[in-house]
Motif scaffolding. Structure first.
Motif, PDB file in Angstrom:
ATOM      1  N   ILE A 126      -5.887  11.069 -34.177  1.00  0.00           N
ATOM      2  CA  ILE A 126      -4.969  10.646 -33.125  1.00  0.00           C
ATOM      3  C   ILE A 126      -4.688  11.820 -32.199  1.00  0.00           C
ATOM      4  O   ILE A 126      -4.427  12.935 -32.668  1.00  0.00           O
ATOM      5  N   TRP A 149      -0.516   3.978 -25.536  1.00  0.00           N
ATOM      6  CA  TRP A 149      -0.910   3.676 -26.914  1.00  0.00           C
ATOM      7  C   TRP A 149      -2.270   3.030 -26.753  1.00  0.00           C
ATOM      8  O   TRP A 149      -2.388   1.832 -26.575  1.00  0.00           O
ATOM      9  N   GLN A 150      -3.329   3.843 -26.745  1.00  0.00           N
ATOM     10  CA  GLN A 150      -4.627   3.379 -26.293  1.00  0.00           C
ATOM     11  C   GLN A 150      -5.740   3.815 -27.235  1.00  0.00           C
ATOM     12  O   GLN A 150      -5.887   5.003 -27.516  1.00  0.00           O
ATOM     13  N   PRO A 151      -6.533   2.862 -27.719  1.00  0.00           N
ATOM     14  CA  PRO A 151      -7.684   3.232 -28.550  1.00  0.00           C
ATOM     15  C   PRO A 151      -8.766   3.900 -27.688  1.00  0.00           C
ATOM     16  O   PRO A 151      -8.900   3.598 -26.495  1.00  0.00           O
ATOM     17  N   ASP A 177     -12.517   4.795 -33.440  1.00  0.00           N
ATOM     18  CA  ASP A 177     -11.291   4.523 -34.195  1.00  0.00           C
ATOM     19  C   ASP A 177     -10.203   5.574 -33.927  1.00  0.00           C
ATOM     20  O   ASP A 177      -9.362   5.824 -34.758  1.00  0.00           O
ATOM     21  N   ASN A 178     -10.255   6.217 -32.741  1.00  0.00           N
ATOM     22  CA  ASN A 178      -9.222   7.172 -32.346  1.00  0.00           C
ATOM     23  C   ASN A 178      -8.140   6.445 -31.561  1.00  0.00           C
ATOM     24  O   ASN A 178      -8.372   5.362 -31.023  1.00  0.00           O
ATOM     25  N   ILE A 179      -6.961   7.061 -31.488  1.00  0.00           N
ATOM     26  CA  ILE A 179      -5.861   6.516 -30.694  1.00  0.00           C
ATOM     27  C   ILE A 179      -5.271   7.641 -29.866  1.00  0.00           C
ATOM     28  O   ILE A 179      -5.045   8.743 -30.385  1.00  0.00           O
TER      29      ILE A 179
END
Length: 104
Positions: A42, A53-55, A59-61
């Motif tokens: 993250i 709040w964005q991917p 699979d990261n944020i």
């Protein structure tokens, strides 16, 4: 910058559940210039005062809490809370926008 004392690191690494959080101010590291992240990590920064709040990536944020004092782009006064293994994004009225629960 604004601070009159040196910052010793460009980011801090926090462990939350199964993920690592790279917490940084955002002026050096951001979506355009990433720290040494792996899949599932993250990126957390607040430099822009614009909530996010964005991917991204694998699979990261990308998280940006916005600002309690000086929100930008019409956003509400907001913040993020890391508590044990949960991350929540809230505004000052108590509205919860997003939450990642234990075991993230």
């Amino acid at each position: 910058m604004v601070l009159d004392f040196p910052i010793l690191a460009d980011y801090a690494v926090l462990t939350v559940g199964k993920r690592l959080i790279y917490a940084t101010h955002g002026h050096h590291y951001h979506l355009g210039v990433l720290p040494p992240m792996q899949a599932g990590d993250i990126l957390l920064h607040g430099h822009t005062h614009v909530p996010a709040w964005q991917p991204f990536g694998k699979d990261n944020i990308y998280l940006n809490p916005g600002s309690v004092a000086i929100p930008k782009e019409g956003s509400k006064h907001s913040y993020m809370l890391v508590d044990n293994m949960d991350i929540s994004w809230k505004d000052l009225d108590g509205t919860v926008y997003h939450t990642i629960r234990s075991g993230i």
